[in-house]
Design a protein around this motif. Structure first.
Motif, PDB file in Angstrom:
ATOM      1  N   LYS A   9     -17.914 -39.970  53.481  1.00 22.17           N
ATOM      2  CA  LYS A   9     -18.286 -40.960  54.679  1.00 22.17           C
ATOM      3  C   LYS A   9     -17.327 -40.680  56.197  1.00 22.17           C
ATOM      4  O   LYS A   9     -18.126 -41.159  57.194  1.00 22.17           O
ATOM      5  N   SER A  10     -16.798 -40.173  56.482  1.00 27.78           N
ATOM      6  CA  SER A  10     -15.846 -39.711  58.106  1.00 27.78           C
ATOM      7  C   SER A  10     -16.870 -38.768  57.861  1.00 27.78           C
ATOM      8  O   SER A  10     -16.871 -38.631  59.589  1.00 27.78           O
ATOM      9  N   GLN A  11     -17.672 -37.356  57.612  1.00 28.18           N
ATOM     10  CA  GLN A  11     -18.841 -36.304  58.438  1.00 28.18           C
ATOM     11  C   GLN A  11     -19.825 -37.628  58.245  1.00 28.18           C
ATOM     12  O   GLN A  11     -20.794 -37.223  59.230  1.00 28.18           O
ATOM     13  N   ASN A  12     -20.507 -38.115  57.306  1.00 19.44           N
ATOM     14  CA  ASN A  12     -21.517 -39.288  57.898  1.00 19.44           C
ATOM     15  C   ASN A  12     -21.381 -39.923  58.900  1.00 19.44           C
ATOM     16  O   ASN A  12     -22.252 -40.159  59.711  1.00 19.44           O
ATOM     17  N   LYS A  13     -19.988 -40.427  59.338  1.00 24.78           N
ATOM     18  CA  LYS A  13     -19.657 -41.578  59.842  1.00 24.78           C
ATOM     19  C   LYS A  13     -19.527 -40.811  61.809  1.00 24.78           C
ATOM     20  O   LYS A  13     -20.254 -40.753  62.641  1.00 24.78           O
ATOM     21  N   ASN A  14     -19.207 -39.378  61.675  1.00 20.17           N
ATOM     22  CA  ASN A  14     -19.030 -38.464  62.361  1.00 20.17           C
ATOM     23  C   ASN A  14     -20.676 -38.072  62.948  1.00 20.17           C
ATOM     24  O   ASN A  14     -20.994 -37.920  64.042  1.00 20.17           O
ATOM     25  N   LEU A  15     -21.449 -38.048  62.141  1.00 23.86           N
ATOM     26  CA  LEU A  15     -22.565 -37.582  62.272  1.00 23.86           C
ATOM     27  C   LEU A  15     -23.743 -38.440  63.022  1.00 23.86           C
ATOM     28  O   LEU A  15     -24.257 -37.915  63.961  1.00 23.86           O
ATOM     29  N   LEU A  16     -23.320 -39.879  62.845  1.00 22.49           N
ATOM     30  CA  LEU A  16     -23.916 -40.693  63.537  1.00 22.49           C
ATOM     31  C   LEU A  16     -23.375 -41.656  64.344  1.00 22.49           C
ATOM     32  O   LEU A  16     -24.356 -41.904  65.344  1.00 22.49           O
ATOM     33  N   THR A  17     -22.883 -40.744  64.957  1.00 22.77           N
ATOM     34  CA  THR A  17     -22.042 -41.244  65.683  1.00 22.77           C
ATOM     35  C   THR A  17     -22.473 -40.278  66.975  1.00 22.77           C
ATOM     36  O   THR A  17     -22.687 -40.159  68.025  1.00 22.77           O
ATOM     37  N   GLU A  18     -22.934 -38.698  66.413  1.00 24.17           N
ATOM     38  CA  GLU A  18     -23.375 -37.781  67.422  1.00 24.17           C
ATOM     39  C   GLU A  18     -24.842 -38.110  68.069  1.00 24.17           C
ATOM     40  O   GLU A  18     -25.147 -37.868  68.676  1.00 24.17           O
TER      41      GLU A  18
END
Length: 302
Positions: A133-142
């Protein structure tokens, strides 16, 4: 004779004293025996109460663990299928413990080890979900940060989406092996030597325990050993009934071992439990990869 009466009186007094002493000793002995029996009964009841309390505590912990799996599954991540399988293991272990009557201290230890393994597995999965979820969140932020220049950065966004899919795929294809298609059937033998499936206890000569080792391209290849544990209605481990220790206070009592040559692809494996006689009732089967329970099933003989 003047001395006769005094002599008779002395003898009478001594006899009465001896009788009182004997009666007193017998009474003390009877009281001591009764107390010993009472203490023994109290110890037995205390022991049974302790094991019953341990059983209830384990069931309460398993119920809490099942609720935690339910919540984790609601996250609907790439690990949902694995979580559903592990939740089924929790439910199967609860069913086994519920039908157990007066479990022994050794059985309580086995249940606690299995509970510990299931807890550890959930903790590991929760960490993976958080990381995902953290990685997905980072990707979505990017991705969101690039929306201003979407046209120019479309290729980069597509690349980020591919990275996300690759990350989910990598987590799903972890090096751990998974088992499925758990099955236990009773077999009878015809005079010709042919073996046929049966549900009758009196006709049963053996139990065939089978399962599938799921394919995994990144898992270690070579000989893999799986431990099969078969429990009867009294929670007695049938078969070899051997204890194996894995270190860190982890141990397992198993019925027999199944070896498989794993080469990355899915394969079927099975083992056979022979016995002189099978009684009516339900037999529970647990599948282990070392000390970790991988699945469970059961077979009922009429």
């Amino acid at each position: 004779m003047k001395w006769f009466k005094p002599l008779f009186a002395i003898i009478f007094v001594l006899g009465a004293g001896a009788a009182v002493l004997v009666f007193s000793n017998e009474t003390d002995n009877n009281e001591n025996e009764a107390k010993a029996k009472e203490d023994n009964i109290v110890n037995i009841i205390s022991s049974e109460s302790k094991e019953t309390s341990e059983k209830k505590n384990i069931l309460d912990s398993l119920n809490t663990l099942k609720t935690a799996y339910d919540e984790a599954i609601l996250e609907k991540t790439a690990l949902s299928k694995e979580l559903e399988l592990e939740r089924k293991n929790v439910e199967n272990l609860m069913a086994i413990i519920k039908v157990s009557n007066n479990p022994s201290a050794e059985q309580i230890k086995i249940y606690r080890n299995q509970l510990s393994d299931l807890n550890s597995s959930l903790e590991s999965r929760v960490q993976e979900i958080k990381k995902l979820k953290s990685q997905n969140k980072n990707l979505l932020t990017e991705i969101e940060s690039q929306n201003v220049v979407m046209y120019q950065q479309k290729a980069e966004n597509d690349t980020l989406l591919l990275k996300q899919k690759k990350l989910e795929s990598t987590l799903k294809d972890a090096s751990k092996l998974y088992l499925s298609n758990f099955k236990a059937i009773a077999l009878r033998e015809k005079s010709s030597g042919t073996e046929l499936e049966t549900t009758k206890a009196k006709n049963t000569k053996k139990l065939k325990i089978s399962f599938t080792v799921n394919g995994n391209a990144v898992a270690k290849t070579g000989k893999r050993v799986f431990y099969i544990q078969v429990l009867d209605q009294k929670n007695t481990v049938l078969g070899d009934n051997k204890l194996i220790e894995f270190g860190n206070d982890k141990a397992l009592v198993y019925s027999f071992i199944v070896s498989a040559d794993f080469q990355g692809k899915s394969l079927s494996a099975y083992g056979v439990l022979n016995a002189d006689q099978f009684k009516k009732g339900t037999y529970f089967v647990n599948y282990f990869d070392k000390q970790e329970i991988m699945g469970s099933t059961s077979v009922t003989l009429e």
